[in-house]
Design a protein around this motif. Structure first.
Motif, short mmCIF file in Angstrom:
data_model
loop_
_atom_site.label_atom_id
_atom_site.label_comp_id
_atom_site.label_asym_id
_atom_site.label_seq_id
_atom_site.Cartn_x
_atom_site.Cartn_y
_atom_site.Cartn_z
N CYS A 65 0.66 -1.12 -0.12
CA CYS A 65 0.11 0.10 -0.01
C CYS A 65 0.97 1.27 0.26
O CYS A 65 2.06 1.29 0.56
N GLU A 66 0.31 2.39 -0.51
CA GLU A 66 0.88 3.54 -0.37
C GLU A 66 -0.16 4.73 -0.09
O GLU A 66 -1.34 4.50 0.01
N ARG A 82 2.71 15.83 -6.43
CA ARG A 82 2.20 14.49 -6.02
C ARG A 82 3.14 14.11 -5.02
O ARG A 82 4.21 14.12 -5.28
N VAL A 83 2.59 13.74 -3.80
CA VAL A 83 3.50 13.30 -2.71
C VAL A 83 3.12 11.99 -2.61
O VAL A 83 1.84 11.58 -2.13
N VAL A 84 3.87 10.96 -2.49
CA VAL A 84 3.69 9.37 -2.38
C VAL A 84 4.63 9.02 -1.33
O VAL A 84 5.88 9.28 -1.16
N MET A 85 3.78 8.40 -0.30
CA MET A 85 4.75 7.58 0.87
C MET A 85 4.41 6.35 0.93
O MET A 85 3.30 5.74 0.73
N GLY A 86 5.57 5.60 1.02
CA GLY A 86 5.53 4.07 1.03
C GLY A 86 6.36 3.27 1.79
O GLY A 86 7.34 4.03 2.16
N TYR A 87 6.46 2.10 1.77
CA TYR A 87 7.56 1.25 2.45
C TYR A 87 8.31 0.45 1.23
O TYR A 87 7.81 -0.75 1.09
N GLY A 172 -4.59 13.96 8.71
CA GLY A 172 -5.03 12.35 8.39
C GLY A 172 -3.74 11.81 7.96
O GLY A 172 -3.79 10.37 7.54
N PHE A 173 -2.47 12.18 8.22
CA PHE A 173 -1.22 11.55 7.90
C PHE A 173 -1.18 10.24 8.98
O PHE A 173 -0.66 9.59 8.42
N THR A 174 -1.46 10.54 9.96
CA THR A 174 -1.24 9.53 11.02
C THR A 174 -2.07 8.40 10.70
O THR A 174 -1.44 7.28 10.80
N ASP A 175 -3.41 8.35 10.73
CA ASP A 175 -4.01 7.44 10.16
C ASP A 175 -3.68 6.49 9.05
O ASP A 175 -3.40 5.45 8.80
N ALA A 176 -3.29 7.51 7.93
CA ALA A 176 -2.89 6.77 6.50
C ALA A 176 -1.66 5.97 6.89
O ALA A 176 -1.27 5.15 6.27
N SER A 177 -0.57 6.73 7.41
CA SER A 177 0.61 6.09 7.69
C SER A 177 0.36 4.83 8.57
O SER A 177 1.09 3.84 8.29
N ASN A 178 -0.51 5.00 9.73
CA ASN A 178 -0.71 3.50 10.48
C ASN A 178 -1.16 2.56 9.55
O ASN A 178 -0.95 1.42 9.57
N LYS A 179 -2.03 2.89 8.44
CA LYS A 179 -2.62 1.98 7.54
C LYS A 179 -1.52 1.29 6.78
O LYS A 179 -1.69 0.09 6.40
N ILE A 180 -0.55 1.92 6.28
CA ILE A 180 0.31 1.55 5.13
C ILE A 180 1.36 0.80 5.95
O ILE A 180 2.05 0.09 5.35
N SER A 181 1.33 1.03 7.12
CA SER A 181 2.69 0.23 7.91
C SER A 181 2.15 -1.09 8.38
O SER A 181 3.13 -1.79 8.90
N SER A 182 0.81 -1.30 8.59
CA SER A 182 0.53 -2.66 9.16
C SER A 182 0.51 -3.48 8.34
O SER A 182 0.60 -3.69 7.05
#
Length: 182
Positions: A65-66, A82-87, A172-182
């Motif tokens: 996910c991203e 566009r900013v995209v964050m992922g792992y 919304g960054f925290t919730d989105a970040s938590n979602k993609i890190s799980s």
């Protein structure tokens, strides 16, 4: 802003609106020529205030996910970055990808800071038809700042040497970040 720079930004806006995130691209890049031309059909999209999380329907492992945000120009309100964050699997932390308009001066690179704090500078990696890309690994201390912050600022230099500050909402960054890190 100059007429040339506005033209480049407007062109980038159209390209940004037509482009999709890397997860959706990866889902559609398998070379199949089926009738399904809608890459979003293979992606689950969830909104967390100003952030969007995109996960392939085929799997939701860490790294699949991203999260992404389309940032608008402070001058005319049209999409500009566009900013995209992922792992990514190549590194042990999160990474942010910034896709910025063609016409941006490359030598000064990109500056990035959270809530007026110390800015980090990093280079562009490549420019393609969709825009110029700059990647930055996100270590835990910066991730914590982003989760606690209100806004981040990306500073680029335009073709005439003018600094342009682009605000990224962290709502919304925290919730989105938590979602993609799980």
């Amino acid at each position: 802003m100059t007429r040339t720079f506005r033209f480049v930004f407007n062109a980038m806006c159209v390209i940004a609106l037509c482009s999709i995130g890397t997860v959706a691209f990866a889902q559609n890049s398998n070379g199949s020529s089926g009738a399904n031309n809608n890459p979003d059909q293979n992606v689950d999209v969830t909104h967390y205030n100003d952030w969007e999380v995109r996960c392939p329907k085929s799997g939701k492992n860490k790294g699949d996910c991203e999260m992404t945000q389309l940032v608008k120009s402070p001058d005319n309100g049209k999409p500009i970055m566009r900013v995209v964050m992922g792992y990514p699997p190549q590194i042990d932390s999160a990474a942010m990808i910034f896709i910025l308009p063609l016409g941006t001066r490359l030598a000064p690179g990109v500056q990035f800071g959270v809530d007026g704090g110390q800015k980090v500078r990093f280079p562009f990696q490549i420019c393609l038809q969709q825009g110029c890309r700059a990647d930055y690994p996100i270590k835990q201390d910066l991730l914590n700042q982003l989760k606690k912050g209100q806004n981040a600022i990306v500073t680029i230099v335009g073709p005439k040497g003018e600094k342009i500050n682009l605000k990224i909402s962290l709502s919304g960054f925290t919730d989105a970040s938590n979602k993609i890190s799980s």
